[in-house]
Design a protein around this motif. Sequence first.
Motif, PDB file in Angstrom:
ATOM      1  N   ARG A 154      -1.063  62.712 -45.015  1.00 26.90           N
ATOM      2  CA  ARG A 154      -1.525  64.073 -45.214  1.00 26.90           C
ATOM      3  C   ARG A 154      -0.633  65.127 -45.907  1.00 26.90           C
ATOM      4  O   ARG A 154       0.763  64.968 -45.737  1.00 26.90           O
ATOM      5  N   VAL A 155      -1.329  65.700 -46.769  1.00 28.27           N
ATOM      6  CA  VAL A 155      -0.195  66.587 -47.700  1.00 28.27           C
ATOM      7  C   VAL A 155       0.509  67.746 -46.998  1.00 28.27           C
ATOM      8  O   VAL A 155       1.320  68.339 -47.328  1.00 28.27           O
ATOM      9  N   ASP A 156      -0.058  67.873 -45.687  1.00 25.32           N
ATOM     10  CA  ASP A 156       0.703  69.099 -44.844  1.00 25.32           C
ATOM     11  C   ASP A 156       1.562  68.567 -43.725  1.00 25.32           C
ATOM     12  O   ASP A 156       2.045  69.269 -42.998  1.00 25.32           O
ATOM     13  N   ASP A 157       1.508  67.170 -43.678  1.00 24.36           N
ATOM     14  CA  ASP A 157       2.680  66.556 -42.747  1.00 24.36           C
ATOM     15  C   ASP A 157       3.955  66.585 -43.303  1.00 24.36           C
ATOM     16  O   ASP A 157       4.771  65.422 -43.432  1.00 24.36           O
ATOM     17  N   ASN A 158       4.520  67.611 -43.769  1.00 21.79           N
ATOM     18  CA  ASN A 158       6.124  67.729 -44.520  1.00 21.79           C
ATOM     19  C   ASN A 158       6.729  68.815 -43.619  1.00 21.79           C
ATOM     20  O   ASN A 158       5.950  69.754 -43.433  1.00 21.79           O
ATOM     21  N   ILE A 159       7.938  68.657 -43.423  1.00 21.48           N
ATOM     22  CA  ILE A 159       8.794  69.625 -42.454  1.00 21.48           C
ATOM     23  C   ILE A 159       8.374  71.203 -43.110  1.00 21.48           C
ATOM     24  O   ILE A 159       8.185  72.081 -42.329  1.00 21.48           O
TER      25      ILE A 159
END
Length: 214
Positions: A154-159
């Motif tokens: 997912r593009v939004d599962d980064n810190i």
Amino acid sequence: MGTVVDAPAVVTEKEVVAENMLGDKKVTVVFVLGGPGSGKGTQCSNIVEHFGFTHLSAGDLLRAEIKSGSENGTMIENMIKEGKIVPSEVTIKLLQQAMIKNENDKFLIDGFPRNEENRAAFENVTKISPAFVLFFNCSEEEMERRLLGRNEGRVDDNIETIRKRFKVFVESSLPVIEYYDAKDKVKKIDAAKPIPEVFEDVKAIFAPYAKVIV
Ligand SMILES: Nc1ncnc2c1ncn2[C@@H]1O[C@H](COP(=O)(O)OP(=O)(O)OP(=O)(O)O)[C@@H](O)[C@H]1O
Ligand SMILES: Nc1ccn([C@@H]2O[C@H](COP(=O)(O)O)[C@@H](O)[C@H]2O)c(=O)n1
């Protein structure tokens, strides 16, 4: 926030009765809310399997809309990358279409309403109010650990985006939970426990629905 009732707070027989109309169909809607990574999707799959609900994830519907090449796709993708809330008209249209298309009359709406605009617009457009709100309560530390380990691309599962999503949750989504809490509609679950233990608490809440499945 206020005094949200802790699980197991079972649903009463009165709450089981569907009072909302969707076209000529009586529907029961449960909103499933909680921070990013609190385990909403995981537990919705269990509820579907045991209690015959249809799971509609607002996030999944938005991601499908991006993939479909819709004219809103780029706007939605940018909002998701930034952890921002997509305008209500877009999300509500997707939810409405999904509910109408589906023959079931019991829906778990996961990740919606995410802010006051979502909540008020859904009520105004659909005239549907939830039977109750299932709220998965979990610490940011644990949710961050889960999201960084999710590994679904997912593009939004980064810190960086995760921190933005947490901020949006606290500032915009918690007030929605407080709104429903003031109406005694919130069933709060301790979502920090292992998956099977969380589901034991969820089961206690949904037990009355087992009786009304035909
Ligand atoms: N109780 C739990 N204990 C440990 N890990 C869990 C638990 N519940 C879910 N997970 C894991 O945490 C990750 C996030 O879970 P899930 O996708 O269900 O969360 P979510 O609330 O739907 O997240 P989002 O709002 O970002 O879509 C998944 O990898 C899932 O397997
Ligand atoms: N009501 C909503 C729900 C989601 N979004 C956007 O999708 C992102 C991912 O949502 P998940 O529930 O799958 O975590 C979320 O961060 C928002 O950008 C939305 O706009 N409105």
